[in-house]
Write a protein that holds these residues in place. Sequence first.
Motif, PDB file in Angstrom:
ATOM      1  N   LEU A 330      32.786 -42.971  -5.722  1.00  0.00           N
ATOM      2  CA  LEU A 330      31.833 -41.859  -5.576  1.00  0.00           C
ATOM      3  C   LEU A 330      31.301 -41.444  -6.947  1.00  0.00           C
ATOM      4  O   LEU A 330      30.086 -41.321  -7.146  1.00  0.00           O
ATOM      5  N   TRP A 342      26.786 -39.621  -0.814  1.00  0.00           N
ATOM      6  CA  TRP A 342      27.901 -40.585  -0.698  1.00  0.00           C
ATOM      7  C   TRP A 342      29.255 -39.897  -0.557  1.00  0.00           C
ATOM      8  O   TRP A 342      30.295 -40.531  -0.668  1.00  0.00           O
ATOM      9  N   THR A 355      30.311 -47.460   4.807  1.00  0.00           N
ATOM     10  CA  THR A 355      29.334 -46.998   3.810  1.00  0.00           C
ATOM     11  C   THR A 355      28.039 -46.468   4.433  1.00  0.00           C
ATOM     12  O   THR A 355      27.404 -45.595   3.876  1.00  0.00           O
TER      13      THR A 355
END
Length: 401
Positions: A330, A342, A355
Amino acid sequence: DSVFTNITRAPEDPILGVTVAYNKDSDPSKLNLGVGAYRTEEGKPLVLNVVRQAEQKLVNDPSRVKEYLPIVGLADFNKCSAKLIFGADSPAIQENRVATVQCLSGTGSLRVGGEFLAKHYHERTVYIPQPTWGNHPKIFTLAGLSVKSYRYYDPATRGLDFQGLLEDLGNAPSGAIVLLHACAHNPTGVDPTIEKWEQIRQLMRSKALLPFFDSAYQGFASGSLDADAQPVRMFVADGGECFAAQSYAKNMGLYGERVGALSIVCKTADVASRVESQLKLVIRPMYSNPPLHGASIVATILKDSNLYNEWTVELKAMADRIISMRKQLLEALQARGTPGDWTHIIKQIGMFTFTGLNSEQVAFMTKEYHIYMTSDGRISMAGLSTKTIPHLADAMHAAVT
Ligand SMILES: Cc1ncc(COP(=O)(O)O)c(CN[C@](O)(C(=O)O)[C@@H](O)C(=O)O)c1O
C-alpha cells in the motif's frame, strides 16, 4: 494407432497453471504471486521448526512401522484436529457427537463430504460464495451435488455484499447446503464480522440450511487459531449440525503431505457413529485409507504442549509477515501516486489480496513485468518480500495508468 487418438489437450488449472507458466519464464525479475503457498522473506518455501522437530521424533522412534492406517485415518490426529477447530472444551466433542475422518488435505475433505451428502442427504444443492476458490464448484459437481452461487463480494466497495448474501441464502430452499469459508475468504480476503456471522447463523438455522465450513487458513487470518475458529464454534455452540473441512497445508506448511480432516457435528453420539460408519463406505473405494506421515507430524505437534505453543509462534510470524507485505505494498503504491483507492490491500485478511485488477491488466503485468498471478486479480501476498514489492508496485502502477 492409440485408442486415445481423439483425446484433446486439457487447459492448465487457473491457479496451479500459473506456477507452470512462472517456471517457464527465465527472466530474473519474475514473481510468482499465484498459488497460496507461503514463502519466506528470501522467497523460499518454509518447513516449520516444529515440523522438523516432530519428524526427528518420528524417525528416532524404533517402534514405528508402515502399516496401513484404518479407513478413517490416524485416531490421535482425528481427535486433535476436532479439538483444534471446535475447541478443546467443545460440548460436541465432550458428548461424542463429532465424526472425524482423516482425508487428503482440504480438497479431499471437501470431496469426501460432498460424496457423503450426495449419497445420504435429502437436499442435493450446495450454495457456494461468488467468487470462491476455483476448485469448489468442480469438487461438488463431481461429488454429485448441484452447485448454485450466493452473492458474497461487492466489487464496488471491494467488501462484503451482505444484503445480497442474506437475500440469496433467504431464497435458498430450506435444508440446502451452504459452503462457508471459515476465515480468510479465498480469493477476496473479505470476511464477515462476528456480528454478521451471528446474523448468518440465525438465518441459516431458521431455514435449516446445512453449514459446510471450509477451513484452509485457520490461524492465518488473525494469527490466532482460536479467533479464526470463532465462526465455526458459534454454529457448533447452538447445538445444530454442521460439516467442517480442515487443511494443514498452509498453517502447518504441510502442502505436499496432503493432511486434512472432515468433521461432521451431529445431534447425537449414536448418529455420529452411524455417520462415521457410512463415511468409511465413501472412503474405502476412493483411496482406501489415508497417508501416515503427515498425520503423524500433526498429531505429534498437537499432542505436545511445547510443540503446540512453538507452532502458534511460528504461525503468528507467518501471518505477521503477510500483514507487513500488505502495508508495504500500500505504501509503495501511495508513494507512486498510483491512481485509485488501494486501502483494501490492508483491510483484506489471509494470504490473498483481491486487487480489483482485471484480466487484461493482469496479462499486461505478466507480459511486461513477469508478474505471475491469477487472472481474477488475486495476489498471494506470501510470494512477496521487501525487496520485490517495488517491482510489483511498478507493474501495478503501469497497469492502471
Ligand atoms: C478455500 C480453500 N479450500 C481448500 C483448499 C485446498 O487446499 P489443500 O487441498 O491443499 O489442503 C484451498 C487451497 N487453495 C490454494 O491455496 C489457492 O487457492 O492458491 C492452492 O493451494 C490451490 O490448490 O489452489 C483453499 O484456498
